[in-house]
Scaffold this motif. Sequence first.
Motif, mmCIF file in Angstrom:
data_model
loop_
_atom_site.group_PDB
_atom_site.id
_atom_site.type_symbol
_atom_site.label_atom_id
_atom_site.label_comp_id
_atom_site.label_asym_id
_atom_site.label_seq_id
_atom_site.Cartn_x
_atom_site.Cartn_y
_atom_site.Cartn_z
ATOM 1 N N THR A 159 90.328 -3.021 -41.013
ATOM 2 C CA THR A 159 89.050 -2.488 -41.458
ATOM 3 C C THR A 159 87.931 -3.198 -40.720
ATOM 4 N N PRO A 160 87.175 -2.495 -39.867
ATOM 5 C CA PRO A 160 87.325 -1.106 -39.442
ATOM 6 C C PRO A 160 88.597 -0.918 -38.615
ATOM 7 N N SER A 161 89.077 0.336 -38.606
ATOM 8 C CA SER A 161 90.356 0.614 -37.955
ATOM 9 C C SER A 161 90.180 0.982 -36.489
ATOM 10 N N ASN A 162 91.276 0.862 -35.774
ATOM 11 C CA ASN A 162 91.346 1.213 -34.352
ATOM 12 C C ASN A 162 92.019 2.579 -34.224
ATOM 13 N N PRO A 163 91.404 3.595 -33.649
ATOM 14 C CA PRO A 163 90.086 3.590 -33.015
ATOM 15 C C PRO A 163 89.002 4.289 -33.825
ATOM 16 N N MET A 164 89.326 4.833 -35.024
ATOM 17 C CA MET A 164 88.412 5.756 -35.696
ATOM 18 C C MET A 164 87.418 5.063 -36.619
ATOM 19 N N LEU A 165 87.451 3.734 -36.653
ATOM 20 C CA LEU A 165 86.464 2.960 -37.398
ATOM 21 C C LEU A 165 86.419 3.338 -38.874
ATOM 22 N N GLN A 166 87.607 3.602 -39.426
ATOM 23 C CA GLN A 166 87.727 3.850 -40.861
ATOM 24 C C GLN A 166 87.718 2.517 -41.592
ATOM 25 N N LEU A 167 87.008 2.459 -42.716
ATOM 26 C CA LEU A 167 86.949 1.239 -43.511
ATOM 27 C C LEU A 167 87.811 1.364 -44.751
ATOM 28 N N VAL A 168 88.277 0.225 -45.225
ATOM 29 C CA VAL A 168 89.045 0.130 -46.461
ATOM 30 C C VAL A 168 88.234 -0.688 -47.459
ATOM 31 N N ASP A 169 88.205 -0.236 -48.692
ATOM 32 C CA ASP A 169 87.540 -0.998 -49.753
ATOM 33 C C ASP A 169 88.421 -2.206 -50.072
ATOM 34 N N LEU A 170 88.244 -3.255 -49.291
ATOM 35 C CA LEU A 170 89.150 -4.394 -49.342
ATOM 36 C C LEU A 170 89.206 -5.066 -50.711
ATOM 37 N N PRO A 171 88.094 -5.329 -51.388
ATOM 38 C CA PRO A 171 88.206 -5.959 -52.711
ATOM 39 C C PRO A 171 89.029 -5.136 -53.692
ATOM 40 N N ALA A 172 88.845 -3.816 -53.680
ATOM 41 C CA ALA A 172 89.582 -2.960 -54.617
ATOM 42 C C ALA A 172 91.063 -2.922 -54.271
ATOM 43 N N VAL A 173 91.384 -2.797 -52.976
ATOM 44 C CA VAL A 173 92.788 -2.752 -52.555
ATOM 45 C C VAL A 173 93.463 -4.092 -52.803
#
Length: 407
Positions: A159-173
């Motif tokens: 997060t962000p991901s390669n290559p599409m820059l998708q984010l993950v809600d890290l605290p929730a996950v």
Amino acid sequence: MSKSLPDRPLRPATLLVRGGTTRTNHDETSEALFLTSGFVYDSAEQAEATFAGTATHYQYSRFGNPTVAMLEGRLAALEGAEACRVTATGMAAVHAAMLSHLKAGDRVVASRALFGSCHWIVSTLLPRYGITGVFVDGGDLAQWEAALAEPTALVLLETPSNPMLQLVDLPAVAELAHKAGAIVVVDNVFATPLLQKPLTLGADVVVYSCTKHMDGQGRVLGGAILGTKTWVEETLQPFIRNTGPSISAFNAWVILKGLETLHLRVTAMARSAAAIAEFLGERVEVARALYPFSASHPQYALAQRLMTGGGTVVTFDLAGGKEAAFRFCNALRVIDVSNNLGDSKSLVTHPATTTHMRIGAEERARLGITDGTIRLSVGLEDVADLIEDLAEALDAAGGAAVARAAE
């Protein structure tokens, strides 16, 4: 010998220059480079005690090296981690972080939006050892909840991901993962340790390809793994010691010197990336431009919550597909075509035919990677020169693509 640093917290720019430094009895200014495979002992008794663990002494550079130790100390201080181990490559870091922790019968849940080789580890390598891999859409919290409703050993995400820059809600996950019994491993390469602190957001382990921003000048390979002292020493270190993914002292030294300018480089590159994202968003040839700190990014609010800057990478889709993408890449005169990123030189790659070729068209479609997707790693050139180069290449990529877009 080096002075001790103040007990008060030091800021990142200072840690990048001073963190982890030790000096020999020659009192050198620059960190010493120990190009040695082995070390000698005062006596056979000292050698025995060293191998027994009752004496502290370097044994063999596969196990530890003074230059390598300085890099580990500096990275730990910067990340706010208790301990760090560095490896020969970024993929060695990902592999070691996972395989040191896992055993047959375990279960891994991973974000689908992974770098191609990380995706291969979860989809192909782990099942060979009796480890189940489950993929979820990293941006869909409901999928995480469903996947983590049963016992899990490890969660892997970018997060962000390669290559599409998708984010993950890290605290929730992370909260879901810990309830399932998993440790959370985060690849933080795109954010860098300056723009996001996964350990403060719930992660247990952070991994990097030091090849990217940390060296930042396209010279050497390296990886890093950071976590608690207990996990690093009891789980990770035996794996590294006995499987040998060790970094060379020379590469560690180069990365140490690269870290001294990381703060300056990432700040300048991110500023240019934001300007380029705005420019690309206004071009008719571009179907969409993605940058975490652009208001048009679908997860803009989450990016603002997790990160302190948008990073150095812009990803965009050309309306004309692969044909237009190749014309665009081939028309660039300043920016190079390369699958690396985080370099002082601006670089573009076509993920569908390079970094994400082997995951297949169906999986690329799930990730949103089209035949027109371009990943741009923004470097240190003058941003006006970069925008002019991009404009000329977009003109060359236009033609039929623009005509189709207007229909």
